[in-house]
Design a protein around this motif. Structure first.
Motif, PDB file in Angstrom:
ATOM      1  N   VAL A 192       0.844  -1.244  -0.111  1.00 28.39           N
ATOM      2  CA  VAL A 192      -0.081  -0.026  -0.210  1.00 28.39           C
ATOM      3  C   VAL A 192       1.039   1.251   0.053  1.00 28.39           C
ATOM      4  N   ALA A 193       1.941   1.268   0.766  1.00 28.00           N
ATOM      5  CA  ALA A 193       2.776   2.327   0.888  1.00 28.00           C
ATOM      6  C   ALA A 193       3.572   2.584  -0.489  1.00 28.00           C
ATOM      7  N   ARG A 194       4.076   1.143  -0.919  1.00 26.77           N
ATOM      8  CA  ARG A 194       4.667   1.584  -2.358  1.00 26.77           C
ATOM      9  C   ARG A 194       3.578   2.199  -3.339  1.00 26.77           C
ATOM     10  N   GLU A 195       2.188   1.748  -3.605  1.00 30.96           N
ATOM     11  CA  GLU A 195       1.087   2.305  -4.283  1.00 30.96           C
ATOM     12  C   GLU A 195       1.139   3.740  -4.180  1.00 30.96           C
ATOM     13  N   HIS A 196       1.054   4.301  -2.921  1.00 33.50           N
ATOM     14  CA  HIS A 196       0.730   5.473  -2.935  1.00 33.50           C
ATOM     15  C   HIS A 196       1.967   6.378  -3.079  1.00 33.50           C
ATOM     16  N   ARG A 197       3.237   5.677  -2.879  1.00 35.47           N
ATOM     17  CA  ARG A 197       4.472   6.543  -3.244  1.00 35.47           C
ATOM     18  C   ARG A 197       4.575   6.724  -4.527  1.00 35.47           C
ATOM     19  N   ALA A 198       4.518   5.664  -5.516  1.00 35.77           N
ATOM     20  CA  ALA A 198       4.661   5.270  -6.840  1.00 35.77           C
ATOM     21  C   ALA A 198       3.531   6.050  -7.773  1.00 35.77           C
ATOM     22  N   LEU A 199       2.513   6.019  -7.405  1.00 36.96           N
ATOM     23  CA  LEU A 199       1.172   6.840  -8.028  1.00 36.96           C
ATOM     24  C   LEU A 199       0.506   7.875  -7.702  1.00 36.96           C
ATOM     25  N   GLY A 200       0.744   8.332  -6.193  1.00 41.32           N
ATOM     26  CA  GLY A 200      -0.156   9.467  -5.716  1.00 41.32           C
ATOM     27  C   GLY A 200      -1.480   9.124  -5.652  1.00 41.32           C
ATOM     28  N   THR A 201      -2.006   7.984  -5.920  1.00 43.52           N
ATOM     29  CA  THR A 201      -3.411   7.553  -5.781  1.00 43.52           C
ATOM     30  C   THR A 201      -3.943   7.905  -4.469  1.00 43.52           C
ATOM     31  N   ASN A 202      -5.385   8.233  -4.490  1.00 43.17           N
ATOM     32  CA  ASN A 202      -6.098   8.503  -3.231  1.00 43.17           C
ATOM     33  C   ASN A 202      -7.512   7.630  -3.196  1.00 43.17           C
ATOM     34  N   PHE A 203      -7.350   6.614  -3.912  1.00 43.62           N
ATOM     35  CA  PHE A 203      -8.766   5.871  -4.145  1.00 43.62           C
ATOM     36  C   PHE A 203      -8.372   4.260  -4.251  1.00 43.62           C
ATOM     37  N   VAL A 204      -9.250   3.506  -3.638  1.00 44.28           N
ATOM     38  CA  VAL A 204      -8.955   2.199  -3.960  1.00 44.28           C
ATOM     39  C   VAL A 204     -10.583   1.551  -3.960  1.00 44.28           C
ATOM     40  N   ARG A 205     -10.677   0.540  -4.905  1.00 44.49           N
ATOM     41  CA  ARG A 205     -11.761  -0.135  -4.933  1.00 44.49           C
ATOM     42  C   ARG A 205     -11.575  -1.670  -4.197  1.00 44.49           C
ATOM     43  N   PHE A 206     -11.739  -1.882  -3.260  1.00 47.71           N
ATOM     44  CA  PHE A 206     -11.413  -3.030  -2.728  1.00 47.71           C
ATOM     45  C   PHE A 206     -12.484  -4.184  -2.546  1.00 47.71           C
ATOM     46  N   LEU A 207     -12.032  -5.215  -3.227  1.00 45.49           N
ATOM     47  CA  LEU A 207     -12.888  -6.485  -3.411  1.00 45.49           C
ATOM     48  C   LEU A 207     -13.370  -7.291  -2.044  1.00 45.49           C
ATOM     49  N   LEU A 208     -14.663  -7.206  -2.052  1.00 48.77           N
ATOM     50  CA  LEU A 208     -15.138  -8.383  -0.894  1.00 48.77           C
ATOM     51  C   LEU A 208     -15.803  -9.224  -1.819  1.00 48.77           C
ATOM     52  N   GLN A 209     -16.321 -10.455  -0.949  1.00 51.56           N
ATOM     53  CA  GLN A 209     -16.730 -11.852  -1.616  1.00 51.56           C
ATOM     54  C   GLN A 209     -17.921 -11.935  -0.620  1.00 51.56           C
ATOM     55  N   TRP A 210     -19.099 -12.071  -1.076  1.00 49.87           N
ATOM     56  CA  TRP A 210     -20.362 -12.635  -0.600  1.00 49.87           C
ATOM     57  C   TRP A 210     -20.002 -13.901  -0.049  1.00 49.87           C
ATOM     58  N   ARG A 211     -19.291 -14.887  -0.396  1.00 50.42           N
ATOM     59  CA  ARG A 211     -19.199 -16.169   0.213  1.00 50.42           C
ATOM     60  C   ARG A 211     -18.446 -16.177   1.564  1.00 50.42           C
ATOM     61  N   LYS A 212     -17.658 -15.059   1.560  1.00 49.79           N
ATOM     62  CA  LYS A 212     -16.944 -14.622   2.805  1.00 49.79           C
ATOM     63  C   LYS A 212     -17.808 -13.916   3.903  1.00 49.79           C
ATOM     64  N   VAL A 213     -18.469 -13.053   3.563  1.00 54.27           N
ATOM     65  CA  VAL A 213     -19.359 -12.315   4.443  1.00 54.27           C
ATOM     66  C   VAL A 213     -20.356 -13.294   5.132  1.00 54.27           C
ATOM     67  N   GLU A 214     -20.833 -14.006   4.462  1.00 58.15           N
ATOM     68  CA  GLU A 214     -21.931 -14.916   4.878  1.00 58.15           C
ATOM     69  C   GLU A 214     -21.721 -16.475   4.366  1.00 58.15           C
ATOM     70  N   PRO A 215     -20.788 -17.007   5.016  1.00 58.02           N
ATOM     71  CA  PRO A 215     -20.266 -18.276   4.828  1.00 58.02           C
ATOM     72  C   PRO A 215     -21.409 -19.459   4.924  1.00 58.02           C
ATOM     73  N   ALA A 216     -22.326 -19.349   5.834  1.00 56.14           N
ATOM     74  CA  ALA A 216     -23.692 -20.240   5.893  1.00 56.14           C
ATOM     75  C   ALA A 216     -24.898 -19.080   6.078  1.00 56.14           C
ATOM     76  N   PRO A 217     -25.994 -19.715   5.755  1.00 54.26           N
ATOM     77  CA  PRO A 217     -27.031 -18.753   5.570  1.00 54.26           C
ATOM     78  C   PRO A 217     -27.387 -18.167   7.158  1.00 54.26           C
ATOM     79  N   GLY A 218     -27.354 -16.734   7.021  1.00 55.46           N
ATOM     80  CA  GLY A 218     -27.591 -16.213   8.053  1.00 55.46           C
ATOM     81  C   GLY A 218     -26.682 -15.775   9.144  1.00 55.46           C
ATOM     82  N   THR A 219     -25.540 -16.585   8.654  1.00 53.46           N
ATOM     83  CA  THR A 219     -23.966 -16.503   9.840  1.00 53.46           C
ATOM     84  C   THR A 219     -23.097 -15.853   9.022  1.00 53.46           C
ATOM     85  N   TYR A 220     -22.670 -14.546   9.862  1.00 51.05           N
ATOM     86  CA  TYR A 220     -21.605 -13.694   9.162  1.00 51.05           C
ATOM     87  C   TYR A 220     -20.474 -13.667   9.739  1.00 51.05           C
TER      88      TYR A 220
END
Length: 480
Positions: free
Chosen positions: A80-108
């Motif tokens: 993350v530090a390299r990316e900020h230093r090399a590109l000066g970016t201020n934004f990231v689109r961070f991927l989430l996965q439903w399979r990880k948020v709710e691995p079983a029905p109603g269980t988070y």
């Protein structure tokens, strides 16, 4: 010899691509119409907590999270530090996965969300704004894709075979049926999978509601309607899911932005979308915080082509059509625009000319963007050995990160080494206008004409300009 199912998959895919190609050829300069001159007059902006308009520039993080067992991207804090230093970016689109948020029905899985929060903190300590993207491709692991949990994958015995290109997998019978079951558009009972998905969105929002680094939530990556397509899908099942998701999120998070995408097939290439205006319980007009986040993959390039020869003209036509349709839809939604994804193999002919053209278009539109992606390799600013590719210096360009008012225009002229920024100051906005000046173009910082009092931070490469209400314009050239 192909089986009947395989022939149907091939035929559906071929028809989709053939119709799309025919439409693309038909959309020329006359059909596309002229884009708005200059930048965003009357345009809505995503704002920070100080009321400043944000110009979002960054990468998606990361494609490998689609397949990892723990759902985490490859990055460590040093990356993350390299990316900020090399590109000066201020934004990231961070991927989430439903399979990880709710691995079983109603269980988070709150341990998963805590691990996401740790990585959000890495970005936050460097001034980033993080968009949490509920990502899927080809529905989920049960259909050869990623995103949805296996327990939420209902194919009724239909199967999905690998395809080339991978996007044709959306026409595989198992994938189509899984989406139809998710959207509830196929006859027969079953679980309300959309209700589970909305519950997962609400869980994510509840976890990050008080996190100022998080700018918002992308409700679904590249939604696909299964057997229901076009306006019937976008104004029907998709709009209902989005509205349910917005309403649920607002019960736990009143402030963060909510990002919506159209169906990827067609809109990625510049065709119209039927996505209707959505209601934000926060209120109408400026109170609403709904952003429009379409993806941009012109069809000739989506099929693996470069930006050269006859293909270049077709890509340009697609870009004009995409811009016209995106701005039209954004006005209908009353929403600011962020290009949720664009990118290509950096080794293709004309690739860097294309990337620079998209960046200029984003500047003219007043649109943010998240380049796909930061995964080391042939699409990224660095290769598998973490050495810079030809993309890195093209992405590392000057831009205003935050504007203390309403931006009127901003433009980087590399030949003249000049960045111009104009804005109208707005009473009540706190903080100054922050401009990123990369070392490759501004080794000693910037010399300004206009802009009032200023402060230079050589470590972050940020020039902060103080201003009040009224019209302002600054011209920045290299010092020394």
């Amino acid at each position: 010899m192909k089986s009947p199912a395989a022939w149907r998959t091939w035929a559906v895919g071929a028809v989709v691509l053939a119709v799309a190609a025919a439409l693309l050829v038909a959309v020329g300069p006359e059909g596309a119409g002229a884009g708005r001159a200059g930048t965003a007059r009357g345009h809505r902006w995503i704002t920070d907590r100080q009321g400043r308009a944000l110009v979002l520039r960054g990468l998606s993080t990361a494609g490998d999270a689609k397949q990892t067992a723990d759902g985490m991207p490859w990055i460590e804090e040093k990356d993350v530090a390299r990316e900020h230093r090399a590109l000066g970016t201020n934004f990231v689109r961070f991927l989430l996965q439903w399979r990880k948020v709710e691995p079983a029905p109603g269980t988070y899985d709150r341990t998963y969300l805590k691990r996401v929060a740790e990585r959000v903190r890495w970005y936050g300590e460097r001034g980033y704004h993080v968009l949490l993207d509920m990502h899927q491709d080809l529905y989920g692991p049960g259909t050869g894709g990623n995103g949805a949990p296996r327990w939420a994958t209902e194919t009724d015995g239909h199967t999905s075979a690998p395809t080339d290109p991978w996007e044709l997998g959306y026409a595989e019978p198992g994938t189509v049926r899984a989406f139809d079951r998710f959207w509830g558009t196929v006859e027969g009972g079953g679980r309300d999978l959309r209700k589970h998905y909305v519950g997962a969105l609400r869980e994510v929002a509840g976890h990050f509601a008080d996190d100022d680094t998080v700018i918002g939530y992308d409700l679904m990556n590249e939604p696909w309607g299964g057997s229901v397509q076009g306006p019937a899908f976008e104004s029907g099942p998709l709009a209902r899911l989005y509205q349910d998701g917005i309403d649920a999120i607002r019960t736990v998070d009143r402030d963060h932005w909510l990002f919506v995408e159209p169906s990827a097939i067609g809109s990625n290439w510049g065709f119209a979308t039927g996505l209707p205006r959505l209601d934000d319980p926060r209120g109408d007009g400026d109170e609403a915080r709904i952003a429009y986040a379409p993806h941009l993959y012109p069809l000739p390039m989506d099929l693996g082509g470069g930006y050269t020869g006859d293909t270049k003209g077709r890509v340009d036509a697609s870009l004009r059509a995409w811009r016209e349709q995106t701005e039209k839809t954004a006005r209908r939604l009353g929403a600011p625009v962020v290009i949720g994804e664009f990118g290509l193999d950096v080794g293709l002919p004309g690739a860097m000319e294309y990337v620079e053209k998209v960046q200029r278009m984003a500047d003219e539109m007043g649109a943010g963007f998240a380049y796909w992606s930061n995964d080391p390799g042939s699409w990224a600013p660095w290769d598998a050995e973490m050495k810079p590719t030809v993309l890195l210096p093209v992405l590392d360009r000057p831009y205003p990160r935050a504007v203390a008012g309403d931006p009127v225009s901003y433009r980087w002229d590399e030949a003249e080494k000049t960045l111009t920024v104009s804005w109208r100051g707005v009473a009540g906005v706190r903080g100054g206008t922050e401009v990123y000046l990369p070392e490759r173009h501004f080794p000693e910082g910037g010399r300004t004409e206009g802009g009032g009092r200023q402060e230079w931070n050589p470590k972050s490469r940020t020039l902060t300009l103080s201003s009040g209400p009224g019209a302002h314009s600054v011209r920045i050239t290299p010092r020394g």
